[in-house]
Design a protein around this motif. Structure first.
Motif, mmCIF file in Angstrom:
data_model
loop_
_atom_site.group_PDB
_atom_site.id
_atom_site.type_symbol
_atom_site.label_atom_id
_atom_site.label_comp_id
_atom_site.label_asym_id
_atom_site.label_seq_id
_atom_site.Cartn_x
_atom_site.Cartn_y
_atom_site.Cartn_z
ATOM 1 N N UNK A 145 0.722 -1.541 0.395
ATOM 2 C CA UNK A 145 0.198 -0.117 -0.214
ATOM 3 C C UNK A 145 0.810 1.250 -0.049
ATOM 4 N N UNK A 146 1.911 1.517 1.005
ATOM 5 C CA UNK A 146 2.663 2.513 0.981
ATOM 6 C C UNK A 146 3.711 2.695 0.016
ATOM 7 N N UNK A 147 4.377 1.198 -1.117
ATOM 8 C CA UNK A 147 4.862 1.643 -2.192
ATOM 9 C C UNK A 147 4.180 1.565 -2.782
ATOM 10 N N UNK A 170 3.803 5.896 -2.546
ATOM 11 C CA UNK A 170 4.855 6.812 -2.724
ATOM 12 C C UNK A 170 5.122 6.585 -4.663
ATOM 13 N N UNK A 171 4.403 5.145 -5.379
ATOM 14 C CA UNK A 171 4.851 5.581 -6.852
ATOM 15 C C UNK A 171 4.444 6.432 -7.368
ATOM 16 N N UNK A 224 4.257 6.892 3.955
ATOM 17 C CA UNK A 224 3.808 7.552 2.892
ATOM 18 C C UNK A 224 5.082 8.218 2.894
ATOM 19 N N UNK A 225 4.645 10.041 3.647
ATOM 20 C CA UNK A 225 5.212 10.442 3.832
ATOM 21 C C UNK A 225 6.544 10.402 4.647
ATOM 22 N N UNK A 226 7.245 9.423 5.185
ATOM 23 C CA UNK A 226 8.057 9.296 5.922
ATOM 24 C C UNK A 226 9.054 8.272 4.606
ATOM 25 N N UNK A 227 8.692 8.230 3.575
ATOM 26 C CA UNK A 227 9.715 7.015 2.574
ATOM 27 C C UNK A 227 10.142 8.258 1.446
#
Ligand code: C5P
Length: 224
Positions: free
Chosen positions: A18-20, A23-24, A213-216
């Motif tokens: 979900x995060x990846x 981010x993409x 998401x913000x962290x990555x």
């Protein structure tokens, strides 16, 4: 800005995909879910009654399998196709989750998947998530993240996810699947799951997806 490779590895169910994916889409990068590829191979083996220990049959099967991703505007994401057919929903079932660590430990299976993954990333500008992306698929990735979270929290999240898809499963059963997968993924001989020495650790136990998401994205901005 230069387009980089972002490798996200980690345990099952800590929000990697979900995060990846988010981010993409934020960066305008391609997203590749490598777990979906191992799940699709598992689906094929189960459907065609290919024994996970019959190596000649496995080689023969792999030669006939094609795995690709196609963009679905409705879900705004890449969906996995097995021999041209969308199997995105089938591969998420618990039956597949139980068998996939056994299939993903087979060297011939990994060789084929890693080759496809390296090809997908040759133009960079990619976020790839899995178990061996920072250690094996793209050891030269500019940004590597290793995600983890408390096993019980991961099980609760997975239960909710399955429930939303209409699959009601007891928490204990999911927790057992998560523990078993963690164990098999970290102890297998071929490309075991481990944090690359240059990967940043992200514990998502008490983070929302948006915070992840913000962290990555921030980690990415620090790299380029
Ligand atoms: O990420 P996901 O939970 O869908 O992955 C399913 C399984 O696929 C993992 O438990 C692991 O056994 C395998 N896998 C792998 N290498 C990857 C991605 C997934 O071995 N790069």
């Amino acid at each position: 800005n230069p387009r980089i490779i972002i490798a996200i590895d980690g345990h099952s169910g800590c929000g990697k995909s979900t995060t990846a994916k988010k981010v993409a889409s934020h960066l305008g990068y391609i997203y590749v879910d490598t777990g979906a590829m191992y799940r699709a191979v598992t689906l094929y083996f189960l459907r065609n009654h290919i024994s996970f220990t019959d190596l000649p049959a496995i080689d023969e099967a792999l030669a006939t399998i094609s795995i690709s991703f196609q963009f679905n505007p409705e879900t705004n994401g890449n969906e996995i196709h097995l021999n041209g057919v969308n199997v995105e929903n089938e591969i998420r079932k618990l039956e597949i989750a139980n068998a996939v660590p056994v299939v993903s430990a087979i060297p011939a299976v990994r060789r084929m998947m890693v080759a496809i993954q390296q090809k997908l990333g040759r133009n960079r500008g990619i976020v790839m998530d899995g178990r061996d992306i920072g250690t094996k698929v793209f050891p030269e990735a500019e940004l590597k993240i290793f995600m983890t979270a408390d096993a019980l929290i991961r099980a609760e999240r997975r239960q909710l996810e399955l429930q939303q898809k209409g699959e009601v499963v007891a928490l204990a059963e999911i927790l057992e699947n998560i523990r078993k997968r963690d164990h098999l993924d970290t102890t297998r001989a071929e490309s075991p799951l481990r944090q690359a020495s240059d990967a940043e650790l992200l514990d998502t136990s008490f983070m929302t997806i948006d915070e992840q998401v913000r962290w990555v994205v921030r980690a990415c901005e620090n790299r380029i």
